[in-house]
Design an enzyme around this catalytic site. Structure first.
Site, PDB file in Angstrom:
ATOM      1  N   GLY A   1       5.501  19.097  -9.318  1.00  0.00           N
ATOM      2  CA  GLY A   1       5.759  20.378  -8.682  1.00  0.00           C
ATOM      3  C   GLY A   1       4.847  20.491  -7.476  1.00  0.00           C
ATOM      4  O   GLY A   1       4.624  19.503  -6.772  1.00  0.00           O
TER       5      GLY A   1
ATOM      6  N   SER B   1       4.184  12.628 -10.462  1.00  0.00           N
ATOM      7  CA  SER B   1       4.165  13.288  -9.157  1.00  0.00           C
ATOM      8  C   SER B   1       2.860  14.060  -8.964  1.00  0.00           C
ATOM      9  O   SER B   1       1.795  13.466  -8.889  1.00  0.00           O
ATOM     10  CB  SER B   1       5.397  14.189  -9.020  1.00  0.00           C
ATOM     11  OG  SER B   1       5.542  14.700  -7.719  1.00  0.00           O
ATOM     12  N   ALA B   2       2.900  15.400  -8.916  1.00  0.00           N
ATOM     13  CA  ALA B   2       1.675  16.184  -8.743  1.00  0.00           C
ATOM     14  C   ALA B   2       0.680  15.913  -9.869  1.00  0.00           C
ATOM     15  O   ALA B   2      -0.535  15.920  -9.653  1.00  0.00           O
ATOM     16  CB  ALA B   2       2.000  17.672  -8.675  1.00  0.00           C
TER      17      ALA B   2
ATOM     18  N   HIS C   1       5.721   9.399  -4.652  1.00  0.00           N
ATOM     19  CA  HIS C   1       6.981   9.471  -3.878  1.00  0.00           C
ATOM     20  C   HIS C   1       6.836   8.824  -2.502  1.00  0.00           C
ATOM     21  O   HIS C   1       7.474   9.261  -1.539  1.00  0.00           O
ATOM     22  CB  HIS C   1       7.418  10.925  -3.676  1.00  0.00           C
ATOM     23  CG  HIS C   1       7.610  11.721  -4.928  1.00  0.00           C
ATOM     24  ND1 HIS C   1       8.735  11.613  -5.719  1.00  0.00           N
ATOM     25  CD2 HIS C   1       6.819  12.649  -5.516  1.00  0.00           C
ATOM     26  CE1 HIS C   1       8.641  12.456  -6.738  1.00  0.00           C
ATOM     27  NE2 HIS C   1       7.471  13.082  -6.639  1.00  0.00           N
TER      28      HIS C   1
ATOM     29  N   GLU D   1       9.090   5.673  -5.504  1.00  0.00           N
ATOM     30  CA  GLU D   1       9.782   6.236  -6.659  1.00  0.00           C
ATOM     31  C   GLU D   1      10.274   5.124  -7.574  1.00  0.00           C
ATOM     32  O   GLU D   1      10.782   4.103  -7.125  1.00  0.00           O
ATOM     33  CB  GLU D   1      10.941   7.123  -6.201  1.00  0.00           C
ATOM     34  CG  GLU D   1      10.453   8.379  -5.499  1.00  0.00           C
ATOM     35  CD  GLU D   1      11.516   9.453  -5.417  1.00  0.00           C
ATOM     36  OE1 GLU D   1      12.705   9.134  -5.608  1.00  0.00           O
ATOM     37  OE2 GLU D   1      11.153  10.613  -5.165  1.00  0.00           O
TER      38      GLU D   1
END
Length: 244
Positions: free
Chosen positions: A88, A121-122, A158, A193
């Site tokens: 997020g 991700s985050a 990413h 990714e």
């Protein structure tokens, strides 16, 4: 005991169900674990985000509990075996982790090998010394950029390569990372990714569906293929701009 980390660039790869690209890695990481606590703080809909993760991880036989639902967060963090910090907005995530006083307890238990840490991700960005190599807008302002500091180098989740035919005139991801290296002397691993890192104690390996690109100051970027032993990165010394 040794620390045990699974750091995913992303949780969903194009054309695949959530976590499908990392199914074997997740099965190994979660083996023998029955309960996973999920930190949904990078998003805004905690209940909805947690339900999505529950559905995605159901095939792995673990019970998913959102940390926002527990009555005593600190006690839960001291007893948990697996923590998953989802993706997020990194700024929103770090600000909430600070407000909940999660950074030190998680860091200590992971370093002692008592808590397995999984990020996407985050959440993967939070495993770094700082969140300075995120791709996100600063929609909120944390007190500091310092994060969990579970590894001594930075990750850019990413990571995207420049498109040769693109007419876009803004900075590429590579240019932004080079700007970071102008001010901070610390390796940055661009995780494309579909790729991830697995850390067990002093061992660190790259795996997944794509190569990773490593950036270091005054050095040409280097490509590493899935299966590469990157344990040497754990001995790198990081020098950050202390003013930021």
């Amino acid at each position: 005991m040794e620390d045990n980390l699974l750091l995913l660039s992303n949780s969903q790869t194009h054309g695949m169900a959530m976590f499908e690209h990392a199914r074997d890695a997740l099965s190994d990481f979660l083996a023998g674990r029955h309960t996973l606590y999920f930190a949904p703080y990078a998003g805004s809909d905690y209940d909805g985000y947690t339900q999505t993760i529950k559905t995605a991880l159901k095939p792995f036989g673990v019970t998913v509990i959102g940390l926002h639902t527990v009555t005593d967060l600190q006690q839960t963090l001291q007893a948990a075996e697996v923590l998953f910090v989802g993706g997020g907005n990194s700024f929103r995530l770090l600000k909430t982790l600070e407000q909940l006083d999660m950074l030190a307890p998680v860091r200590e238990r992971v370093s002692r090998g008592e808590l397995r840490y999984m990020g996407s991700s985050a959440g993967t960005n939070m495993a770094c010394p700082t969140m300075r190599t995120t791709n996100d807008m600063p929609i909120v302002q944390p007190n500091s950029f310092a994060s969990f500091n579970l590894i001594p180098f930075q990750i850019n989740p990413h990571y995207q390569d420049p498109l040769p035919a693109s007419t876009h005139m803004g900075e590429t991801r590579e240019e932004r990372i080079r700007e970071f290296l102008d001010e901070n002397n610390v390796p940055v691993l661009g995780l494309r990714e579909g790729s991830w890192l697995r850390k067990r104690g002093t061992q660190l390996h790259l795996d997944g569906l794509a190569n990773a690109r490593l950036f270091r100051r005054h050095t040409d970027p280097q490509e590493y293929t899935p299966g590469t032993d990157l344990s040497w990165l754990l001995t790198e010394k990081a020098i950050f701009d202390q003013k930021a």
